[in-house]
Design a protein around this motif. Structure first.
Motif, mmCIF file in Angstrom:
data_model
loop_
_atom_site.group_PDB
_atom_site.id
_atom_site.type_symbol
_atom_site.label_atom_id
_atom_site.label_comp_id
_atom_site.label_asym_id
_atom_site.label_seq_id
_atom_site.Cartn_x
_atom_site.Cartn_y
_atom_site.Cartn_z
ATOM 1 N N TYR A 132 67.327 41.537 60.479
ATOM 2 C CA TYR A 132 66.418 40.417 60.527
ATOM 3 C C TYR A 132 65.197 40.753 59.972
ATOM 4 C CZ TYR A 132 63.523 37.229 63.109
ATOM 5 O OH TYR A 132 62.525 36.046 63.450
ATOM 6 N N ASN A 133 64.748 41.825 60.026
ATOM 7 C CA ASN A 133 63.202 42.149 59.703
ATOM 8 C C ASN A 133 63.034 42.382 58.240
ATOM 9 O OD1 ASN A 133 61.924 42.014 62.269
ATOM 10 N ND2 ASN A 133 62.416 44.206 62.692
ATOM 11 N N GLU A 134 64.180 42.566 57.566
ATOM 12 C CA GLU A 134 64.489 42.833 56.194
ATOM 13 C C GLU A 134 63.972 41.582 55.320
ATOM 14 O OE1 GLU A 134 68.267 44.820 56.366
ATOM 15 O OE2 GLU A 134 67.198 46.279 55.102
ATOM 16 N N TYR A 135 64.144 40.265 55.861
ATOM 17 C CA TYR A 135 64.114 39.045 55.018
ATOM 18 C C TYR A 135 62.597 38.493 55.482
ATOM 19 C CZ TYR A 135 69.073 39.101 54.369
ATOM 20 O OH TYR A 135 70.396 39.221 54.090
ATOM 21 N N GLY A 136 61.864 37.990 54.350
ATOM 22 C CA GLY A 136 60.674 37.452 54.539
ATOM 23 C C GLY A 136 60.652 35.892 54.781
ATOM 24 N N TYR A 137 61.898 35.202 54.204
ATOM 25 C CA TYR A 137 61.619 33.810 54.171
ATOM 26 C C TYR A 137 62.874 33.323 54.937
ATOM 27 C CZ TYR A 137 58.781 34.682 50.447
ATOM 28 O OH TYR A 137 57.759 35.310 49.544
ATOM 29 N N TRP A 138 62.595 32.235 55.767
ATOM 30 C CA TRP A 138 63.674 31.536 56.748
ATOM 31 C C TRP A 138 63.691 30.001 56.638
ATOM 32 C CZ3 TRP A 138 67.063 34.701 59.720
ATOM 33 C CH2 TRP A 138 66.565 35.798 59.789
ATOM 34 N N GLY A 139 64.814 29.517 56.659
ATOM 35 C CA GLY A 139 65.064 28.161 56.729
ATOM 36 C C GLY A 139 64.685 27.640 58.298
ATOM 37 N N GLN A 140 65.017 26.191 58.558
ATOM 38 C CA GLN A 140 64.719 25.587 59.749
ATOM 39 C C GLN A 140 65.892 25.614 60.700
ATOM 40 O OE1 GLN A 140 65.420 24.231 57.288
ATOM 41 N NE2 GLN A 140 66.977 22.332 57.940
ATOM 42 N N GLY A 141 67.036 26.101 60.232
ATOM 43 C CA GLY A 141 68.166 26.258 60.940
ATOM 44 C C GLY A 141 69.015 25.052 61.152
ATOM 45 N N THR A 142 70.425 25.086 61.367
ATOM 46 C CA THR A 142 71.211 24.081 61.292
ATOM 47 C C THR A 142 71.942 24.410 62.392
ATOM 48 O OG1 THR A 142 72.635 22.520 59.987
ATOM 49 C CG2 THR A 142 72.686 24.855 59.608
ATOM 50 N N GLN A 143 72.445 23.228 63.473
ATOM 51 C CA GLN A 143 73.214 23.345 64.502
ATOM 52 C C GLN A 143 74.802 23.248 64.366
ATOM 53 O OE1 GLN A 143 72.304 24.001 67.959
ATOM 54 N NE2 GLN A 143 74.696 24.489 68.151
ATOM 55 N N VAL A 144 75.437 24.157 64.645
ATOM 56 C CA VAL A 144 76.928 24.383 64.525
ATOM 57 C C VAL A 144 77.621 24.409 66.014
ATOM 58 C CG1 VAL A 144 78.867 25.679 63.872
ATOM 59 C CG2 VAL A 144 76.977 25.378 62.228
ATOM 60 N N THR A 145 78.237 23.451 66.201
ATOM 61 C CA THR A 145 78.998 23.486 67.662
ATOM 62 C C THR A 145 80.263 23.573 67.517
ATOM 63 O OG1 THR A 145 77.075 22.199 68.699
ATOM 64 C CG2 THR A 145 79.135 22.289 70.055
ATOM 65 N N VAL A 146 81.190 24.334 68.105
ATOM 66 C CA VAL A 146 82.661 24.401 67.820
ATOM 67 C C VAL A 146 83.059 24.172 69.275
ATOM 68 C CG1 VAL A 146 84.728 25.627 67.291
ATOM 69 C CG2 VAL A 146 82.280 26.046 66.209
ATOM 70 N N SER A 147 83.926 22.826 69.498
ATOM 71 C CA SER A 147 84.645 22.644 70.763
ATOM 72 C C SER A 147 85.956 23.102 70.898
ATOM 73 C CB SER A 147 84.589 21.019 70.554
ATOM 74 O OG SER A 147 85.450 20.536 69.889
ATOM 75 N N SER A 148 86.314 23.584 72.100
ATOM 76 C CA SER A 148 87.528 24.077 72.285
ATOM 77 C C SER A 148 88.666 23.133 72.625
ATOM 78 C CB SER A 148 87.247 24.896 73.677
ATOM 79 O OG SER A 148 87.067 24.245 74.748
ATOM 80 N N GLU A 193 83.021 30.443 70.134
ATOM 81 C CA GLU A 193 81.727 31.705 70.219
ATOM 82 C C GLU A 193 81.050 31.648 68.969
ATOM 83 O OE1 GLU A 193 85.161 32.126 71.054
ATOM 84 O OE2 GLU A 193 85.928 33.963 70.272
ATOM 85 N N ASP A 194 81.662 30.766 67.977
ATOM 86 C CA ASP A 194 80.471 30.553 66.690
ATOM 87 C C ASP A 194 79.684 29.554 66.978
ATOM 88 O OD1 ASP A 194 83.696 30.898 64.845
ATOM 89 O OD2 ASP A 194 82.143 32.305 64.917
ATOM 90 N N THR A 195 79.401 29.064 67.921
ATOM 91 C CA THR A 195 78.436 27.878 68.364
ATOM 92 C C THR A 195 77.113 28.524 68.344
ATOM 93 O OG1 THR A 195 80.103 26.462 69.451
ATOM 94 C CG2 THR A 195 77.692 26.380 70.222
ATOM 95 N N ALA A 196 76.331 28.080 67.443
ATOM 96 C CA ALA A 196 74.875 28.630 67.579
ATOM 97 C C ALA A 196 74.149 27.787 66.528
ATOM 98 C CB ALA A 196 74.966 30.045 67.173
ATOM 99 N N VAL A 197 72.871 28.159 66.219
ATOM 100 C CA VAL A 197 71.759 27.574 65.157
ATOM 101 C C VAL A 197 71.894 28.730 64.256
ATOM 102 C CG1 VAL A 197 69.678 26.931 64.681
ATOM 103 C CG2 VAL A 197 70.437 26.577 66.784
ATOM 104 N N TYR A 198 72.495 27.992 63.151
ATOM 105 C CA TYR A 198 72.425 29.044 61.824
ATOM 106 C C TYR A 198 71.178 28.916 60.910
ATOM 107 C CZ TYR A 198 77.268 30.108 62.902
ATOM 108 O OH TYR A 198 78.498 30.522 63.740
ATOM 109 N N TYR A 199 70.944 30.095 60.592
ATOM 110 C CA TYR A 199 69.612 30.139 59.798
ATOM 111 C C TYR A 199 70.159 30.813 58.522
ATOM 112 C CZ TYR A 199 66.990 29.418 64.119
ATOM 113 O OH TYR A 199 66.511 28.596 65.294
#
Length: 129
Positions: free
Chosen positions: A113-129, A92-98
């Motif tokens: 979410y609305n408190e931050y002004g700058y964001w990265g492009q994201g990185t994928q994390v996939t956890v297999s069972s 359930e931790d599988t997601a794109v992390y920003y």
């Protein structure tokens, strides 16, 4: 202007660990509160962890209940980098992390979410069972 670049995502088995990195441009990194958010398919972006800007050697961090005790956010101001150490990963931790940043003169971390002004492009994390 701050630019954020994440790295460290990947595929890992349940119970494993990953460390995400977020490198920031700019000369005043220590004055930025940093945060990590994640977004799974079909779900809203959610807060994972946040750390305040640094004042001397002091800063404060907080976590979503779902990751408390498993994830650790920390920063290296000399390297202008924020990290998210993720242990005991679950499917359930599988997601794109920003990574996110906001200039702050207070010793607080931000969870909205609305408190931050700058964001990265994201990185994928996939956890297999």
């Amino acid at each position: 202007q701050v630019q954020l670049v994440e790295s460290g995502g990947g595929l890992v088995q349940a119970g494993g660990s990953l460390r995400l990195s977020c490198v920031a441009s700019g000369r005043t990194f220590s004055r930025y509160a940093m945060g990590w958010f994640r977004q799974a398919p079909g779900k809203e972006r959610e807060f994972v962890a946040g750390v305040s800007g640094s004042f001397g050697s002091t800063h404060y961090a907080g976590y979503a209940d779902s990751v408390k005790g498993r994830f650790n956010i920390f920063r290296d101001n000399a390297k202008a980098t924020a990290y998210l150490q993720m242990n005991s990963l679950k499917p359930e931790d599988t997601a794109v992390y920003y990574c996110a940043a906001v200039y702050s003169t207070s010793t607080v971390y931000y969870t909205g979410y609305n408190e931050y002004g700058y964001w990265g492009q994201g990185t994928q994390v996939t956890v297999s069972s």
